[in-house]
Design an enzyme around this catalytic site. Structure first.
Site, PDB file in Angstrom:
ATOM      1  N   HIS A 121     -22.805   7.122  34.455  1.00  0.00           N
ATOM      2  CA  HIS A 121     -22.642   7.954  33.260  1.00  0.00           C
ATOM      3  C   HIS A 121     -23.044   7.088  32.060  1.00  0.00           C
ATOM      4  O   HIS A 121     -22.879   5.868  32.104  1.00  0.00           O
ATOM      5  CB  HIS A 121     -21.157   8.336  33.175  1.00  0.00           C
ATOM      6  N   ASP A 197     -15.699   2.520  37.168  1.00  0.00           N
ATOM      7  CA  ASP A 197     -15.524   3.747  36.406  1.00  0.00           C
ATOM      8  C   ASP A 197     -14.891   4.759  37.366  1.00  0.00           C
ATOM      9  O   ASP A 197     -15.568   5.316  38.225  1.00  0.00           O
ATOM     10  CB  ASP A 197     -16.882   4.237  35.892  1.00  0.00           C
ATOM     11  N   GLN A 200     -14.138   9.936  37.815  1.00  0.00           N
ATOM     12  CA  GLN A 200     -14.310  11.061  38.744  1.00  0.00           C
ATOM     13  C   GLN A 200     -13.634  10.817  40.085  1.00  0.00           C
ATOM     14  O   GLN A 200     -13.747  11.659  40.980  1.00  0.00           O
ATOM     15  CB  GLN A 200     -15.805  11.339  38.969  1.00  0.00           C
ATOM     16  N   LYS A 224      -9.205  14.544  32.665  1.00  0.00           N
ATOM     17  CA  LYS A 224      -9.901  14.976  33.882  1.00  0.00           C
ATOM     18  C   LYS A 224      -8.935  15.090  35.052  1.00  0.00           C
ATOM     19  O   LYS A 224      -9.342  15.331  36.188  1.00  0.00           O
ATOM     20  CB  LYS A 224     -11.030  14.003  34.219  1.00  0.00           C
ATOM     21  N   CYS A 364     -24.924  13.586  31.164  1.00  0.00           N
ATOM     22  CA  CYS A 364     -24.771  12.246  30.600  1.00  0.00           C
ATOM     23  C   CYS A 364     -25.177  11.178  31.608  1.00  0.00           C
ATOM     24  O   CYS A 364     -24.572  10.105  31.672  1.00  0.00           O
ATOM     25  CB  CYS A 364     -23.342  11.991  30.112  1.00  0.00           C
TER      26      CYS A 364
END
Lengths: 406, 135
Positions: A121, A197, A200, A224, A364
């Site tokens: 991202h 990261d 997700q 999220k 993104c």
């Protein structure tokens, strides 16, 4: 297995209509909806406990501080951190990644090497570009294969001389689940620190720091995972956080301030300058409670079931191209696709007219899109409250788009 | 909502009349929509009398932006270059026969911005803030 239709009752927004149709919310990789327990926690905080944290000795401040720190302990437990002091609250995962890039990056010398992946991202690319440009450090990328998985064949040579390796656990654009443990082990062997990261992954899979091979940092966002916007998390190994310079300066992050210099507060407070989103952090605690009750393993199974139906139904529609790994084991609940002859924005507009909320665009992740030869895609992404029937609504809406543009 | 996909829009997006390139354009400009990354290029051929004798566009985009680009090109051919200044978003919506709604307005107005960039480079004019922002 839990029943998605039962928990939907906890989410007020899911009963509303959009364009005259029942809302089918499939934009969960962008942000998730909030259960009433989270909404109530925000309202309860402002109605009953509002005060600044870590400052006053009055009852309300103590109460607010207590609830705020309780959320920190819950967050640490949720990902298996060694302690609450390893959890820094930021405003989003992007800020968490900027914190690592800036604070860790300050020690990068000329020619220092930072390794990312091509599927990142923008939030895990741009902060590193900024710091590498300033430090004249080198940026390298783990390549992405056509099937949307990382090509680890040359990993060891890519990692040579690396100081920092930062990559996504799960791709926001394709849903690819990366082998964090393998890459982390290799990076550690090469002497590099590892930043994940997790924006997700933490919301969708059981995630434990130790099970992932003990990466040194992990960033994710509350919004999220059923929590409010305005709250991000950075997990950082305590010794590292202690040795790193602060990112933002201000109140709460200091022990003593003189006119020319200051002493930093202990971690994690050293990285939390200024009044945080107190209501948001406390409500995030309610989101974690909710997710714990559902069970992350069960959420993963549920999303896998939805993904399987989606790949099957969408795969049967002529002219639909599906992107990302076909193996359900290697993939989170994300379906990125295009319909032949229909621009993703047009497809998303038709889906919207049917009440189906999806994302259309480059997600993104422009370098990834370019690598795969795509301008943009339509992305449907699932969460615990999505029902199998909603996947059918999605597939039917895609057929409708085809009929309009045929 | 589906009103935006009228027969005219769908037909123009499938069979544009002014898509392509001009061999020696008098002015050209290119820009992209930051939201979706779609890119449109406009080329203009300007005659000695200051009239636009040909206009062509190229690039990738959704049905709305492609139809809008085609309608704009069609409208500007044989018009005076200076008339591009007064050519505004209301004129584009009128050509499209609809307002595309807030989520798609930039799709319709990107071609307008790009054609203005090309024309203004010859007119020595600057995009207004709203023209640049496609608002």
């Amino acid at each position: 297995m839990f029943d998605a239709t039962k928990i939907r009752g906890d989410f007020p927004i899911l009963s509303r209509k959009v364009n005259g149709k029942r809302l089918v919310y499939l934009d969960n990789a962008s942000t998730t909806q909030k259960p009433i327990q989270v909404i109530n926690a925000i309202s309860d905080y402002y109605s009953n406990s509002n005060a600044n944290v870590h400052r006053g000795i009055h009852a309300l401040s103590m109460e607010a501080s207590g609830k705020f720190e309780e959320s920190r302990r819950k967050t640490a437990a949720f990902i298996g951190a060694s302690g609450a002091s390893e959890i820094v609250f930021t405003k989003n995962a992007t800020e968490s990644l900027n914190l690592v890039a800036n604070s860790l990056g300050s020690a990068l010398g000329k020619g220092g090497v930072v390794v990312l992946s091509e599927m990142e991202h923008h939030s895990n690319i741009v902060p590193w570009q900024l710091v590498c440009r300033e430090k004249k450090a080198e940026l390298r990328f783990i390549p992405v294969k056509r099937d949307g998985t990382l090509d680890l064949a040359e990993l060891d040579s890519l990692l040579e001389g690396a100081k920092i390796v930062s990559f996504a656990h799960v791709s926001n654009a394709l849903g690819t689940i990366n082998d964090v443990k393998k890459i982390t082990n290799s990076a550690h062997k090469a002497g590099a620190l590892v930043c994940i990261d997790g924006a997700q992954s933490v919301p969708h899979l059981p995630v434990g720091i130790a099970q992932l091979g003990s990466p040194d940092f992990m960033a994710f966002s509350a919004h999220k995972m059923l929590g409010p916007t305005g709250v991000g998390v950075l997990y950082g190994r305590k010794e590292l956080l202690e040795s790193m310079p602060p990112f933002l300066g201000g109140g709460d992050m200091i022990r003593e301030v003189k006119l020319q210099s200051s002493m930093w507060n202990e971690v994690p407070h050293k990285f939390e300058a200024g009044t945080p989103d107190i209501a948001g952090v406390i409500a995030f605690g309610a989101a974690l409670d909710y997710l714990k009750k559902l069970g992350m393993g069960r959420i993963r199974l549920h999303e896998g079931k939805l993904l399987k139906i989606a790949l099957q139904l969408m795969g049967e529609i002529p002219g639909v191209s599906l992107y990302g790994p076909r193996s359900l084991e290697l993939r989170g609940g994300v379906v990125s696709f295009n319909v032949e002859g229909i621009h993703p924005h047009d497809a998303a507009s038709v889906l919207d007219s049917q009440g189906v909320a999806v994302r259309a665009g480059h997600h993104c992740a422009m370098p990834l899109m370019r690598k795969l030869g795509l301008g943009s895609t339509v992305r449907a992404s699932f969460y615990a409250y999505n029902a199998p029937e909603e996947v059918e609504v999605l597939a039917n809406a895609v057929k409708k788009a085809k009929a309009i543009f045929s | 909502m589906l009103d935006i996909y009228g027969e005219q829009i769908l037909e123009l997006s499938r069979h544009p009349r002014h898509r392509g390139a001009i061999r020696k354009p008098s002015a050209a400009s290119k820009d992209s929509n930051p939201l979706c990354g779609d890119e449109i290029e406009f080329q203009l051929l300007i005659g000695e009398d200051g009239k636009i004798t040909d206009a062509k566009f190229s690039g990738q985009g959704c049905a709305i932006s492609m139809a809008s680009a085609d309608l704009i090109a069609n409208e500007l051919i044989d018009k005076k270059l200076s008339s591009v200044k007064g050519f505004d978003k209301a004129a584009v919506f009128s050509l499209l026969g609809m307002h595309p709604g807030p989520s798609r307005v930039k799709c319709a107005l990107l071609p307008l911005k790009v054609v203005k960039m090309a024309a203004y480079s010859k007119l020595g004019a600057q995009l207004t803030e709203k023209e640049a922002a496609m608002e």
